[in-house]
Design a protein around this motif. Structure first.
Motif, short mmCIF file in Angstrom:
data_model
loop_
_atom_site.label_atom_id
_atom_site.label_comp_id
_atom_site.label_asym_id
_atom_site.label_seq_id
_atom_site.Cartn_x
_atom_site.Cartn_y
_atom_site.Cartn_z
N VAL A 273 0.89 -1.17 0.00
CA VAL A 273 0.00 0.00 0.00
C VAL A 273 0.93 1.22 0.00
O VAL A 273 1.61 1.48 1.01
CB VAL A 273 -0.92 0.01 1.24
CG1 VAL A 273 -1.84 1.20 1.21
CG2 VAL A 273 -1.72 -1.28 1.31
N GLY B 194 -15.71 -0.27 -2.75
CA GLY B 194 -14.45 -0.13 -2.03
C GLY B 194 -14.64 0.57 -0.71
O GLY B 194 -15.77 0.88 -0.31
N TYR B 195 -13.52 0.80 -0.03
CA TYR B 195 -13.59 1.43 1.28
C TYR B 195 -12.32 2.24 1.48
O TYR B 195 -11.24 1.82 1.06
CB TYR B 195 -13.71 0.36 2.37
CG TYR B 195 -14.60 0.74 3.51
CD1 TYR B 195 -15.92 0.36 3.54
CD2 TYR B 195 -14.11 1.52 4.57
CE1 TYR B 195 -16.76 0.73 4.59
CE2 TYR B 195 -14.93 1.88 5.62
CZ TYR B 195 -16.27 1.47 5.63
OH TYR B 195 -17.09 1.84 6.65
N TYR C 283 -9.72 4.09 4.18
CA TYR C 283 -9.30 3.94 5.57
C TYR C 283 -8.31 5.04 5.93
O TYR C 283 -7.62 5.58 5.07
CB TYR C 283 -8.60 2.58 5.78
CG TYR C 283 -9.42 1.40 5.34
CD1 TYR C 283 -10.47 0.94 6.11
CD2 TYR C 283 -9.13 0.75 4.14
CE1 TYR C 283 -11.22 -0.15 5.70
CE2 TYR C 283 -9.87 -0.34 3.73
CZ TYR C 283 -10.91 -0.79 4.52
OH TYR C 283 -11.66 -1.86 4.11
N GLY D 115 -9.55 -1.83 8.08
CA GLY D 115 -8.56 -2.11 7.05
C GLY D 115 -7.33 -2.86 7.52
O GLY D 115 -6.37 -3.02 6.77
N TRP E 118 -5.82 5.62 2.75
CA TRP E 118 -5.66 4.69 1.64
C TRP E 118 -6.98 3.99 1.41
O TRP E 118 -7.88 4.06 2.25
CB TRP E 118 -4.54 3.69 1.92
CG TRP E 118 -4.78 2.78 3.08
CD1 TRP E 118 -4.70 3.10 4.40
CD2 TRP E 118 -5.18 1.41 3.03
NE1 TRP E 118 -5.00 2.02 5.18
CE2 TRP E 118 -5.29 0.96 4.37
CE3 TRP E 118 -5.44 0.51 2.00
CZ2 TRP E 118 -5.66 -0.33 4.68
CZ3 TRP E 118 -5.80 -0.78 2.30
CH2 TRP E 118 -5.90 -1.19 3.63
N SER E 119 -7.10 3.36 0.29
CA SER E 119 -8.38 2.71 0.00
C SER E 119 -8.16 1.34 -0.61
O SER E 119 -7.09 1.06 -1.18
CB SER E 119 -9.21 3.58 -0.95
OG SER E 119 -8.48 3.81 -2.13
N ALA E 120 -9.15 0.53 -0.44
CA ALA E 120 -9.12 -0.83 -0.99
C ALA E 120 -10.39 -1.04 -1.79
O ALA E 120 -11.45 -0.49 -1.44
CB ALA E 120 -9.03 -1.85 0.13
N THR E 121 -10.28 -1.80 -2.84
CA THR E 121 -11.46 -2.06 -3.67
C THR E 121 -11.98 -3.47 -3.43
O THR E 121 -11.25 -4.33 -2.91
CB THR E 121 -11.10 -1.94 -5.17
OG1 THR E 121 -10.05 -2.85 -5.43
CG2 THR E 121 -10.66 -0.54 -5.52
#
Lengths: 516, 253
Positions: free
Chosen positions: B38, B214-215, B217, B64, B241-244
């Motif tokens: 990340v 996504g989200y 964090y 996350g 940061w973000s996650a899909t």
């Protein structure tokens, strides 16, 4: 005939083999007086005993009752399986000196004949070979006498009658055998009686008798006896086809219920197996543990190290962990260890190769982890080829056959949302509005739904008992303590009942996972 | 006129009792790090998580932590290294890990607390299993990364792990060059942790208001033992940061 082509035989004679077999795997019996009983109870008699037992007054043929009256004498039942395993080990040891072996065991003695013709260049003169052979046998746990002669039978008779090492020079067989008693020839009782009547007590006296008169009185077999006594009877060598089996057996005098005692014997058995495999430049690929338990029960486990090994301590540790994880359900009567030989793995390590666990050490670690967490709860996850959510199976974790994925990266460019599963899923009570969940609660918390995305329907295996029919919702919710969570709510519909009645009547809501 | 070096030596000699080597800069040890995968977090940590040390990722559910840990494992297994996941709550999802790029055959998963055998609501047995398993794996060596997942265990129970245990883990991790990543709800390892990251959920991303895509964090660096205080002060204390979702198509250049 050239001197180097003249046949040469070495005889190995292990007297009192049943007693030796016991002491070989259990060195703690060395200082004890032991006797081995053969026959059906209660009329067993002593068939083999050691020197200390003789000193205490025991003798061959004594009944159990008589033997039990001798203080300090330990009695053991005879075990054919145990003797076979020991005989195999002895032949294995002798095979290091010659591939041509003949088994001439008789009675309670184990006799092995070696054709050592032409081995001078490898092992030196016959005296040196005999010394090395005897030393190797002592290391393997056998007390033997060795005789070398150019005549097969002369070597055999001399080894049976004398202790230590004897080398009979060529053409002096008759002199070497002259003082040995005629009983060594294995005479029939009537023959023995005749020889005693004639005053013929030694082989030298028998050899001195005129052949024609002897045959006239005792028949054609007498000529063979005379040749034997002269050390001149020819023999056609019949080499045995040895089967290479790594097996050690130990039968206990009393049932053993402590694992420490088993491991004490097991350590010595592993030593023997490793030494035998190592002599052929082999390693142990698997170790099969068999136990005969009280009450006709049997115990069988297989230990498979990640790579074939000859590390005694490592194998013993695996055995200890295996027995600790799967203890026998009754007292142990006998322990058998049999091994499967395998080639040692040679790996060229690279300076820049990534660090990985040592395969042998990892085996022990995994065995310990299994003892802590459970047999099927340690390993490497493998995804099943199915659409069923959360489906996987555990496989044994091993670095030996690991295919490095360094070359082909399958990592996505973006970070993915991961799930934290609840095993088993938590049943929740859900309030719906317009078919969407608005509030749900488990036994501890209440979740107010901010947004619900779905339903995502999934079903499969409806034709069998373990079918599934689910609706999945991605839910953003606020807990009673004010924190936000993203989770997966699942509504399971009973496949069988849904066919006849509306699905919602048979649905069960569960909180299956959190996005984290 | 005395030279600058002579002056420095004279001042240091005068202050020696109170401030040893007052004007001599302290040599900085450059620690080896492993990227987490990340970029925002790697930037915050100046390279990634330290090798041979304990890193803690703390936060509530949906903050996350697990995504970050799995991303870290994906990067580690990508290099052909071996990792382990000690799962105190049996919460690891193999599908998510595979979708994130973790090579599962390079991952040893220890599932503590066999279902139905341990009493619910009493996590001590599971914690005990997890700690013993972590101890064994750290001592065995050869693992590049080890994740101790206490993410679903209440901080009330996690804080009862003795500090001596974390000291032992720190020593073992240092000796075997293993990055020990602890997922928890609150910092547990105290001074034994080299890095503490505090995670929190920010907001969800949706596609057409119908699909969760996504989200985002927030991550805050709570502690960095190997970074000098001056250097830390200039760095941003937090990052996002973000996650899909695993179902989202990957964006290609």
């Amino acid at each position: 005939m050239k001197p180097e082509n003249k046949p040469l035989y070495a005889a190995v004679h292990a007297a009192e083999f049943p007693a030796q077999t016991l002491q070989r795997l259990r060195p703690e019996l060395q200082p004890d007086a032991i006797a081995v009983l053969d026959g059906r109870a209660p009329v067993e008699t002593i068939c083999s005993l050691n020197r200390r037992a003789r000193q205490k007054g025991a003798a061959l043929g004594m009944t159990r009752l008589e033997a039990e009256s001798i203080p300090g004498l330990r009695l053991f039942p005879r075990s054919a399986e145990n003797e076979d395993a020991a005989r195999m080990a002895l032949l294995e040891c002798a095979a290091h000196f010659s591939p041509r072996l003949e088994d001439k065991s008789q009675g309670t003695a184990c006799v092995c004949m070696l054709d050592i013709t032409g081995t001078e260049r490898l092992f030196g003169p016959p005296e040196t070979l005999a010394e090395r052979l005897r030393a190797a046998l002592v290391a393997a746990g056998f007390r033997t006498s060795v005789a070398v002669s150019s005549n097969f039978h002369a070597a055999r008779l001399k080894a049976a009658a004398t202790r230590g090492i004897t080398v009979i020079p060529a053409n002096q067989e008759a002199d070497a055998l002259a003082k040995l008693p005629v009983e060594l020839l294995g005479l029939a009782p009537e023959q023995t009686e005749i020889f005693v009547m004639w005053g013929v007590l030694t082989l030298g006296e028998l050899a001195a008798l005129p052949q024609v008169e002897l045959v006239t009185r005792l028949g054609a077999q007498a000529a063979e006896l005379r040749e034997l006594a002269r050390g001149a009877l020819p023999h056609t060598f019949q080499p045995i086809e040895r089967e290479f089996t790594l097996k050690e057996v130990c039968e206990f005098e009393t049932p053993v219920d402590q694992s420490d005692s088993l491991l004490f014997v097991g350590a010595r058995m592993i030593d023997c197996l490793v030494a035998r495999a190592g002599a052929r430049a082999l390693s142990l690929a698997s170790l099969q543990v068999q136990m005969k338990l009280e009450g006709e029960h049997a115990y069988r486990r297989v230990i498979r190290p990640a790579i074939p090994t000859t590390d005694r301590k490592f194998l013993l540790k695996l055995l200890q962990l295996e027995i600790a994880a799967h203890p026998p359900q009754a007292a142990v009567l006998s322990l058998t260890l049999s091994a499967e030989a395998g080639q040692s793995i040679k790996v060229q390590l690279g300076l820049f190769a990534p660090q990985t666990p040592d395969p042998s050490r990892l085996d022990i670690t995994i065995a310990r982890l299994k003892a802590i967490a459970g047999e099927d709860r340690v390993g490497s996850p493998v995804l099943e080829d199915t659409h069923r959510p959360g489906s996987f199976r555990m496989e044994h974790f091993s670095v030996a056959n690991m295919q490095s994925s360094a070359a082909e990266s399958n990592a996505p460019a973006q970070t993915r949302m991961a799930l934290r599963r609840l095993r088993p899923p938590v049943p929740v009570r859900v309030e719906l509005r317009d078919g969407k969940p608005v509030v749900f609660r488990d036994n501890e918390r209440r979740f107010k739904v901010d947004a619900a995305y779905g339903p995502w329907k999934s079903s499969g295996c409806w034709w069998c008992d373990d079918g599934w029919n689910t609706e999945e919702w991605d839910v953003l919710a606020e807990t009673s303590d004010g924190s936000s969570v993203a989770c997966v709510l699942v509504r399971n519909v009973d496949v069988q009942s849904a066919a006849t009645t509306p699905a919602y009547e048979h649905s069960i809501w569960q909180l299956e996972a959190f996005y984290d | 006129m005395p030279s600058a070096t002579a002056l420095r030596i004279q001042i240091e000699h005068t202050l020696e009792r109170r401030f040893p080597a007052a004007l001599t800069p302290v040599p900085r040890t450059i620690r080896e790090t492993t990227p987490t995968g990340v970029s925002e977090v790697d930037k915050l940590l100046e390279g990634g998580l330290p090798v041979g040390a304990i890193s803690e990722v703390t936060g509530p559910e949906s903050s996350g932590r697990t995504s970050l840990a799995i991303s870290f494992l994906a990067r580690t297994t990508e290099e052909g290294r071996v990792c382990a996941w000690v799962d105190a709550d049996d919460a690891f999802d193999a599908e998510s890990a595979a979708a994130s790029g973790v090579s599962l055959n390079q991952l040893l998963w220890v599932r503590c607390g066999s279902a139905g055998k341990l009493p619910k609501g009493k996590p001590y047995a599971r914690l005990d299993q997890a700690i013993r398993a972590t101890d064994l794996l750290l001592q065995a060596g050869g693992f590049a990364a080890l994740v101790l997942d206490l993410g679903s265990t209440s901080a009330e129970y996690g804080l009862r792990i003795p500090l001596a245990t974390w000291f032992r883990f720190r020593q073992a991790a240092d000796r075997t060059r293993c990055s020990l990543l602890v997922l928890s709800q609150a910092p547990l390892a105290q001074s034994s942790a080299a890095v503490v990251l505090e995670c929190a959920p920010l907001c969800a991303k949706t596609r057409d208001e119908t699909v969760l895509s996504g989200y985002s964090y927030e991550v805050r660096s709570g502690r960095q033992r190997f970074t000098p205080a001056l250097a830390t002060a200039r760095k941003p204390p937090a990052s996002t940061w973000s996650a899909t979702g695993t179902w989202e198509r990957e964006k290609r250049a």
